[in-house]
Design an enzyme around this catalytic site. Structure first.
Site, short mmCIF file in Angstrom:
data_model
loop_
_atom_site.label_atom_id
_atom_site.label_comp_id
_atom_site.label_asym_id
_atom_site.label_seq_id
_atom_site.Cartn_x
_atom_site.Cartn_y
_atom_site.Cartn_z
N ASP A 84 0.86 -1.18 0.00
CA ASP A 84 0.00 0.00 0.00
C ASP A 84 0.90 1.23 0.00
O ASP A 84 1.96 1.24 0.63
CB ASP A 84 -0.92 0.02 1.22
CG ASP A 84 -1.91 1.17 1.16
OD1 ASP A 84 -2.97 0.99 0.51
OD2 ASP A 84 -1.64 2.24 1.72
N GLU A 86 1.10 5.63 0.26
CA GLU A 86 0.52 6.95 0.48
C GLU A 86 1.25 7.90 -0.47
O GLU A 86 2.47 7.82 -0.62
CB GLU A 86 0.70 7.40 1.93
CG GLU A 86 0.02 6.50 2.95
CD GLU A 86 -1.47 6.34 2.72
OE1 GLU A 86 -2.10 7.32 2.26
OE2 GLU A 86 -2.00 5.25 2.99
N HIS A 224 -5.43 5.18 6.48
CA HIS A 224 -4.71 6.00 5.50
C HIS A 224 -3.23 6.14 5.85
O HIS A 224 -2.62 7.18 5.59
CB HIS A 224 -5.36 7.38 5.35
CG HIS A 224 -6.72 7.32 4.73
ND1 HIS A 224 -6.92 7.00 3.40
CD2 HIS A 224 -7.95 7.52 5.27
CE1 HIS A 224 -8.22 7.02 3.14
NE2 HIS A 224 -8.86 7.32 4.26
N ASP A 229 -2.80 -0.13 6.43
CA ASP A 229 -3.66 -0.45 5.29
C ASP A 229 -3.21 -1.73 4.61
O ASP A 229 -4.04 -2.54 4.17
CB ASP A 229 -3.65 0.71 4.29
CG ASP A 229 -4.42 1.92 4.80
OD1 ASP A 229 -4.89 1.88 5.94
OD2 ASP A 229 -4.54 2.92 4.04
#
Length: 570
Positions: A84, A86, A224, A229
């Site tokens: 994952d 960001e 987030h 995540d």
């Protein structure tokens, strides 16, 4: 890099068109426009294209489609790495990675973890900081995105990559991988969004990460941040693998197939577009009764036709036409300008049911005075013709109660109307303000449109473009608010005779009102005058200048041998 990816896409299409492997010599000739390519040269040219694309594989001296990735890897033996990211935004081209989190899944159990902050090199937007809790100070001095992705790839190794909405995360990773190696990731990728939509259909309406985490009751909660995540996605993956095995999935390829978007039914008709040239032209969709369902034009017929079967669903009328489609007829043209004029002619003559913007001059309206207001009318006036009757009516309502001067020059009413809009908003009469806002917007659009039409009505020029026939040129004469003539200029002295004949058609004066039947062609010409394609030359209405530009005009767009109009049937 992009050229190599385009070559791979074209090679896959060629193999599908041939319904089997293609010999290297033929593939090299088609991809690289070679007259002759020995086997050794062809293989060397294709080696990088085939080697860097997992869809392709060598079959002796031929190139064919490869077996799906993961076809021989059982689910219980497969190592997975759930990742994952960001990021600073949503677009890989303009946004950067700011955090990477990953979890390894081995033997259906969560194992090692990977977490790394990344310095994106740009300040975080306030919305991103509020969403993730990350701040510029803690990212400053962290590894550069390319270094971070290299470390992640070392952690992932040969594992099967998994992500929630994999297209988003892998787009960022692929971008950095291309910078590092010149290629994209080649292994299988599982998207838990697609997998959940397929396996949980009817059980949950949403496939978002938070919704699935709540549905399965995962221990990790999405917040987030990259690692939490990824942990939640890994737990969801294990649940989905169990459901997939109940449906008979045994290998990674089966899992990838379940996660893939469902193929549209019309995809099977993509063979109807095989053989279309990569040149400008018009195309007609026909049903089993040979009735024309849809007419369109394209700068690249091959790419445009194939896009109907590869992209997302079209608007409902076109989608219905694709379901009824039995035959595609294409008519190559020398230029996009000529294709646009031919498309308008076909729309007027055939009126296909699936075309949203059928050319219907009988429905166009003009604005004219009636007492102390403006109304829509079929009677020609300087204010028109207007294709949208609904927009014209809104513009007329905006001028209700206008002064004599404002009715003569509607643009003078705009300051008063905008002041009225502000007053209604200040008084909190929001419904009245919304209605007035829509009328003002319609009036502004109509006025801008009429200014453009008036400019085109007085245009006097000749558009010079390549013709379909090699060595010939098409001259399109525009004058008097219409396309006055279209002449084909041959080689030699005959060209001057054709130009003189075209100029003779432009000697009519400019009419007081633009005829509705001339509007669509004139607007199409205006589009090309504002954004001229490379092959277009614009000349004044002078014979010598037209002939000079015609003599220096480059050949037609498509370098392939020209074919007569043809069609492909199922």
């Amino acid at each position: 890099m992009q050229l190599r990816l385009d070559a791979a896409d074209r090679l896959v299409e060629l193999i599908e068109e041939r319904r089997g492997p293609v010999y290297a010599e033929e593939a090299a000739r088609r991809l690289f426009a070679l007259r002759h390519a020995p086997v050794g040269l062809a293989r060397s040219l294709l080696e990088e294209v085939v080697g860097d694309d997992t869809r392709l594989a060598w079959r002796g001296d031929a190139v064919g489609l490869a077996d799906p990735p993961g076809a021989d890897l059982a689910l219980e033996d497969a190592p997975f790495v759930v990742v994952d990211l960001e990021t600073t935004g949503l677009r890989p081209g303009s946004s950067r990675i700011c955090e990477i989190g990953a979890v390894r899944v081995r033997g259906f159990e969560l194992a090692e973890e990977f977490e790394l902050l990344v310095d994106p090199g740009v300040p975080l937007a306030a919305a991103i900081s509020a969403l993730t809790g990350l701040h510029d100070a803690e990212l400053r001095g962290q590894p550069h995105p390319s270094i971070a992705v290299r470390r992640f790839l070392e952690f992932a190794g040969d594992a099967v990559l998994v992500a929630h909405n994999a297209r988003f995360d892998l787009a960022f990773i692929d971008r950095e991988t291309e910078r590092l190696t010149g290629g994209r990731l080649a292994g299988p990728v599982v998207d838990t969004v697609g997998l959940a939509r397929r396996l949980l259909a009817g059980r949950t309406r949403r496939a978002g990460l938070a919704s699935l985490a709540q549905f399965f009751g995962t221990e990790a909660r999405p917040c987030h941040r990259a690692l939490p995540d990824a942990q939640a996605t890994a737990e969801i993956l294990l649940q989905l693998i169990g459901l997939a095995q109940e449906r008979g999935a045994r290998t990674v390829a089966d899992l990838v197939d379940l996660a893939a978007p469902r193929v549209r039914k019309v995809y099977a008709k993509r063979t109807l577009a095989f053989g279309a040239p990569a040149s400008p032209g018009v195309y007609l969709f026909r049903d089993r009764h040979d009735q024309v369902l849809y007419v369109g034009r394209a700068r690249d017929l091959r790419a445009r036709l194939r896009s109907y079967f590869r992209s997302e669903r079209q608007r409902p009328a076109v989608e219905a036409a694709l379901f009824a489609l039995e035959r595609i007829e294409w008519r190559p043209m020398g230029s996009e300008v000529e294709a646009a004029i031919e498309e308008l002619r076909l729309l007027r003559e055939l009126r296909p049911v699936a075309n949203a913007r059928n050319a219907r001059p009988d429905r166009y309206v003009y604005l004219r005075r009636r007492g102390d207001k403006l109304v829509c009318s079929q009677t020609p006036t300087p204010l028109g013709p207007i294709r949208s009757r609904a927009r014209a009516r809104l513009a007329c309502r905006a001028l209700d109660g206008a002064s004599e001067e404002e009715l003569e020059r509607p643009e003078l009413a705009l300051p008063r109307l905008r002041a009225r809009l502000r007053h209604l908003a200040d008084c909190r009469r929001y419904e009245d303000a919304a209605r007035l806002r829509d009328r003002i917007r319609a009036l502004e659009q109509i006025l801008n449109y009429l200014r453009r039409v008036e400019s085109l009505r007085h245009a006097r020029c000749c558009l010079v473009v390549p013709a379909l026939e090699p060595g010939f040129v098409r001259a399109i004469f525009v004058a008097g608010g219409r396309v006055a003539a279209v002449r084909t200029l041959p080689r030699g002295d005959g060209a001057r005779l054709e130009v003189e004949a075209g100029l003779a058609e432009t000697n009519r004066g400019t009419p007081d009102h633009l005829a509705a039947e001339e509007l669509d062609a004139l607007l199409a010409i205006g589009t090309f005058l504002r954004r001229p394609p490379p092959e277009l030359r614009v000349a004044p209405l002078a014979a010598n200048e037209i002939l000079r530009l015609a003599a220096a005009l480059p050949p037609a767009l498509d370098g392939e041998p020209r074919a007569r109009p043809r069609a492909r049937a199922a």
